[in-house]
Design a protein around this motif. Structure first.
Motif, PDB file in Angstrom:
ATOM      1  N   ARG A 127       2.237   1.662  -3.450  1.00  0.00           N
ATOM      2  CA  ARG A 127       1.184   2.138  -4.359  1.00  0.00           C
ATOM      3  C   ARG A 127       0.956   3.634  -4.173  1.00  0.00           C
ATOM      4  NH1 ARG A 127      -3.748   3.721  -4.458  1.00  0.00           N
ATOM      5  NH2 ARG A 127      -4.164   3.392  -2.265  1.00  0.00           N
ATOM      6  N   LEU A 128       0.905   4.070  -2.917  1.00  0.00           N
ATOM      7  CA  LEU A 128       0.694   5.492  -2.641  1.00  0.00           C
ATOM      8  C   LEU A 128       1.865   6.344  -3.122  1.00  0.00           C
ATOM      9  CD1 LEU A 128      -0.937   5.268   0.897  1.00  0.00           C
ATOM     10  CD2 LEU A 128      -2.056   5.926  -1.248  1.00  0.00           C
ATOM     11  N   GLY A 177       2.965  10.096  -9.692  1.00  0.00           N
ATOM     12  CA  GLY A 177       2.135  10.379 -10.856  1.00  0.00           C
ATOM     13  C   GLY A 177       1.543  11.767 -10.803  1.00  0.00           C
ATOM     14  N   TYR A 178       1.078  12.167  -9.619  1.00  0.00           N
ATOM     15  CA  TYR A 178       0.533  13.515  -9.451  1.00  0.00           C
ATOM     16  C   TYR A 178       1.596  14.575  -9.668  1.00  0.00           C
ATOM     17  CZ  TYR A 178      -3.813  11.642  -7.462  1.00  0.00           C
ATOM     18  OH  TYR A 178      -4.982  10.994  -7.255  1.00  0.00           O
ATOM     19  N   GLU A 199       0.830  -1.203   0.000  1.00  0.00           N
ATOM     20  CA  GLU A 199       0.000   0.000   0.000  1.00  0.00           C
ATOM     21  C   GLU A 199       0.866   1.255   0.000  1.00  0.00           C
ATOM     22  OE1 GLU A 199      -3.460   2.355  -0.086  1.00  0.00           O
ATOM     23  OE2 GLU A 199      -3.045   0.284  -0.654  1.00  0.00           O
ATOM     24  N   LYS A 236       3.798   5.638  -5.699  1.00  0.00           N
ATOM     25  CA  LYS A 236       3.665   5.715  -7.157  1.00  0.00           C
ATOM     26  C   LYS A 236       2.574   6.693  -7.543  1.00  0.00           C
ATOM     27  CE  LYS A 236       5.403   1.094  -8.123  1.00  0.00           C
ATOM     28  NZ  LYS A 236       5.055  -0.268  -8.513  1.00  0.00           N
ATOM     29  N   GLU A 237       1.474   6.646  -6.820  1.00  0.00           N
ATOM     30  CA  GLU A 237       0.369   7.567  -7.090  1.00  0.00           C
ATOM     31  C   GLU A 237       0.824   9.014  -6.901  1.00  0.00           C
ATOM     32  OE1 GLU A 237      -3.865   8.451  -4.991  1.00  0.00           O
ATOM     33  OE2 GLU A 237      -3.444   6.339  -5.442  1.00  0.00           O
ATOM     34  N   LEU A 238       1.559   9.266  -5.829  1.00  0.00           N
ATOM     35  CA  LEU A 238       2.070  10.599  -5.555  1.00  0.00           C
ATOM     36  C   LEU A 238       3.046  11.047  -6.639  1.00  0.00           C
ATOM     37  CD1 LEU A 238       2.162  12.989  -3.609  1.00  0.00           C
ATOM     38  CD2 LEU A 238       3.963  11.814  -2.359  1.00  0.00           C
TER      39      LEU A 238
END
Length: 173
Positions: A161-162, A168-169, A158, A164-166
């Protein structure tokens, strides 16, 4: 191990020992096959053998690299928790085994006071029950370790994943 790692070993050894309910130097020494006085010497800078350093890391269920990187409360909290939980479960398993052994010893002593024929069957049954109890306790504790490992893995996934998401932003800005 070079001098930096030697002092790091002592710091890590002491910190991991204290993380685990202020485990005594004597108790840790017994687990590692050395005296409590030796643990004191290592914590104060004595050079460990590579074998002992690896034993210490294994005792806390860490790699040697992870072990040498645990220095204080500001260390990676995941490593700190791993060191705390695994060694505590190992201690629980050992204590459960010791209690089962004490119980079997008490039963053996009591059986000496009965007739020889009665004592043998009573003794065998009591030892069998003690062994079954010990096996159940160990299985339960091993399951708790597995559950914690799975939880840690899920949490790591998790976090990844977070991250990677960050990223991406940040890259889309």
């Amino acid at each position: 191990m070079d001098n930096t790692e030697i002092s790091q070993f002592g710091i890590s050894l002491k910190y991991c020992r204290e993380l685990n309910d202020n485990m005594s130097q004597r108790a840790l020494g017994k687990a590692l096959g050395v005296s409590g006085g030796s643990i004191s010497h290592y914590e104060n800078g004595k050079q460990p053998t590579l074998e002992l350093a690896q034993k210490a890391a294994d005792f806390f269920d860490l790699t040697l690299d992870e072990f040498l990187n645990i220095v204080d409360k500001n260390t990676n909290q995941e490593l700190v928790e791993k060191a705390k939980l695994k060694s505590r479960y190992k201690q629980d398993i050992k204590q459960a085994g010791d209690k089962a052994g004490d119980k079997a010893g008490d039963i053996y002593t009591k059986s000496d006071n009965t007739s020889h024929k009665e004592g043998n069957s009573y003794e065998i049954e009591a030892l069998r029950k003690s062994l079954e109890d010990k096996e159940r306790i160990i299985a339960s504790l091993e399951q708790r370790i597995t559950d914690k490992e799975e939880l840690n893995k899920m949490l790591r996934n998790e976090v990844d994943r977070l991250k990677k998401e960050l990223q991406g932003y940040k890259s889309s800005e």
